[in-house]
Design a protein around this motif. Structure first.
Motif, short mmCIF file in Angstrom:
data_model
loop_
_atom_site.label_atom_id
_atom_site.label_comp_id
_atom_site.label_asym_id
_atom_site.label_seq_id
_atom_site.Cartn_x
_atom_site.Cartn_y
_atom_site.Cartn_z
N ASP A 151 22.09 -12.42 38.55
CA ASP A 151 23.42 -12.70 39.09
C ASP A 151 24.53 -12.02 38.30
O ASP A 151 25.63 -11.82 38.80
CB ASP A 151 23.67 -14.22 39.12
CG ASP A 151 22.78 -14.93 40.13
OD1 ASP A 151 22.28 -14.23 41.06
OD2 ASP A 151 22.56 -16.14 40.01
N ALA A 154 25.52 -8.93 40.15
CA ALA A 154 25.58 -9.13 41.60
C ALA A 154 26.55 -8.18 42.28
O ALA A 154 26.37 -7.83 43.45
CB ALA A 154 25.95 -10.58 41.91
N GLU A 159 20.26 -1.80 44.94
CA GLU A 159 19.41 -2.61 45.81
C GLU A 159 18.99 -3.88 45.08
O GLU A 159 18.77 -3.89 43.86
CB GLU A 159 18.19 -1.81 46.23
CG GLU A 159 18.53 -0.62 47.13
CD GLU A 159 17.28 0.05 47.68
OE1 GLU A 159 16.51 -0.64 48.36
OE2 GLU A 159 17.10 1.24 47.41
N THR A 160 18.86 -4.95 45.84
CA THR A 160 18.56 -6.26 45.25
C THR A 160 17.25 -6.22 44.47
O THR A 160 17.15 -6.81 43.39
CB THR A 160 18.48 -7.33 46.36
OG1 THR A 160 19.74 -7.40 47.04
CG2 THR A 160 18.16 -8.70 45.76
N TRP A 161 16.24 -5.52 45.00
CA TRP A 161 14.95 -5.53 44.32
C TRP A 161 15.03 -4.85 42.95
O TRP A 161 14.30 -5.23 42.03
CB TRP A 161 13.87 -4.88 45.19
CG TRP A 161 13.86 -3.39 45.23
CD1 TRP A 161 14.52 -2.59 46.12
CD2 TRP A 161 13.16 -2.50 44.35
NE1 TRP A 161 14.29 -1.26 45.84
CE2 TRP A 161 13.44 -1.17 44.77
CE3 TRP A 161 12.33 -2.68 43.25
CZ2 TRP A 161 12.92 -0.05 44.14
CZ3 TRP A 161 11.80 -1.57 42.61
CH2 TRP A 161 12.09 -0.27 43.04
N GLN A 164 16.43 -7.38 40.60
CA GLN A 164 15.39 -8.37 40.30
C GLN A 164 14.34 -7.79 39.35
O GLN A 164 13.85 -8.49 38.46
CB GLN A 164 14.74 -8.85 41.60
CG GLN A 164 15.66 -9.70 42.46
CD GLN A 164 15.02 -10.08 43.78
OE1 GLN A 164 14.43 -9.23 44.46
NE2 GLN A 164 15.13 -11.34 44.16
N TYR A 225 10.57 -10.34 42.16
CA TYR A 225 10.67 -8.88 42.18
C TYR A 225 9.54 -8.27 43.00
O TYR A 225 9.78 -7.38 43.83
CB TYR A 225 10.64 -8.33 40.75
CG TYR A 225 9.94 -7.00 40.61
CD1 TYR A 225 10.50 -5.84 41.15
CD2 TYR A 225 8.71 -6.91 39.97
CE1 TYR A 225 9.83 -4.62 41.05
CE2 TYR A 225 8.04 -5.70 39.86
CZ TYR A 225 8.61 -4.56 40.40
OH TYR A 225 7.95 -3.36 40.32
#
Length: 337
Positions: A151, A154, A159-161, A164, A225
């Motif tokens: 976070d 954020a 990319e979110t991955w 993670q 992840y």
């Protein structure tokens, strides 16, 4: 695609052989084979030996005005070896690196003697540079947790991955005290899913394996992840991959920490390896014994682990000076209690 450790080692070894006299090159080839086959050193360690020996031979060639052959090696005097070390010092090379150069040369010298190719007594006659032992600089518990919090990033256009993945790697470094090379060397099949295990087997320096625990929240971060990763992570392939699906580079993780320490206002000493220091220091502060910490870190010698006891004592004294009502008075008066 990034080169593998084996490819980097092969390149370093070729560079070493290219600049050597023919008879020395043949002896170096035997030495490198011994390092890999008999001593079973990792590719990363062999690369370091090859690079250090390249540096030593380069300075020695400049000192002697020609690449040394085996006869020149055997005729070396201590002053010649000191001249090489002095040249490195003049370049601003730190004592630890100077010592590595000398250690590589000594290893090669022992190989020459074992093979009956000559005895280079000058290498052992020269005292290694003294190294000031510095204490590791751990990160606080709170900051270590923040580094592993996805976070925190954020707002980044990533990319979110990927976020993670980075959080999972950092959580693993801190939660299990791994070296970055150990974490990135893990295969997919070696990491249990949450609820299916609580430890992993890690391959450390010199190819030695050890068992380390993995916290449930770290397993959950890794599972998140893996689920988000757009690439099919083969069981025999790397657990952590880059944005193109290849093995994740340590430099990527280092850059991530550089960015995060800026956001958190942490010093330059806050590196991926500092998370390993923090793991050991925080365990010790909570009552962990040195022998157990030694096993978890994979240190060959307890003396290497004992440095964390000094860190813990140093932090304790700093806290005492900051909080004890008589600390300032006692130090000013020079009186002990």
């Amino acid at each position: 695609m990034a080169m593998t450790d084996s490819e980097r080692a092969a390149r370093a070894e070729l560079a070493l052989l290219a600049g050597a006299a023919p008879d020395v090159a043949a002896a170096l080839k035997g030495w490198l084979a011994r390092l890999g086959n008999e001593r079973r050193l990792s590719a990363k360690t062999r690369e370091a030996y090859a690079r250090d020996m390249t540096g030593f031979l380069g300075h020695l060639a400049r000192h002697l005005d020609a690449p040394p052959d085996l006869a020149a090696f055997e005729a070396l005097a201590p002053r010649d070896v000191r001249a090489v070390i002095a040249a490195k010092r003049a370049e601003g090379i730190e004592p630890r690196t100077q010592m590595r150069f000398l250690a590589a040369a000594r290893s090669f010298g022992r190989h020459l003697e074992r093979e009956g190719l000559g005895k280079v007594g000058a290498l052992t006659a020269v005292r290694a540079p003294r190294i000031a032992r510095t204490l590791p600089r751990p990160i606080s518990v709170a900051d270590a947790r923040k580094l592993a919090d996805p976070d925190l990033r954020a707002g980044e256009a990533r990319e979110t991955w990927v976020l993670q993945r980075d959080a999972a790697v950092l959580a693993l470094l801190y939660g299990s005290g791994l070296r970055i090379s150990e974490a990135l060397g893990l295969r997919r099949r070696e990491m249990p899913a949450p609820g299916e295990g609580d430890h992993i087997t890690v391959t450390g320096k010199g190819g030695k394996t050890r068992m380390v625990p993995v916290l449930s929240n770290v397993l959950q971060a890794i599972a998140a992840y893996v689920q988000a990763c757009p690439f099919a992570l083969e069981l025999g392939g790397p657990l952590f991959v880059g944005e193109k699906g290849g093995p994740l580079s340590p430099r990527i993780v280092q850059r991530v920490v550089e960015q995060l320490r800026g956001a958190l206002g942490l010093p330059d000493s806050a590196t991926p390896h500092a998370l390993r220091h923090s793991f050991a220091t925080h365990l010790l502060a909570r009552g962990g014994d040195l022998r157990s910490i030694q096993e978890l870190l994979g240190h060959a010698s307890l003396s290497t682990t004992q440095i964390y006891a000094a860190v813990d004592a140093s932090a304790l004294m700093a806290s005492w000076r900051a909080a004890h009502p008589r600390a300032t008075l006692g130090e000013r008066s020079g009186k002990g209690g």
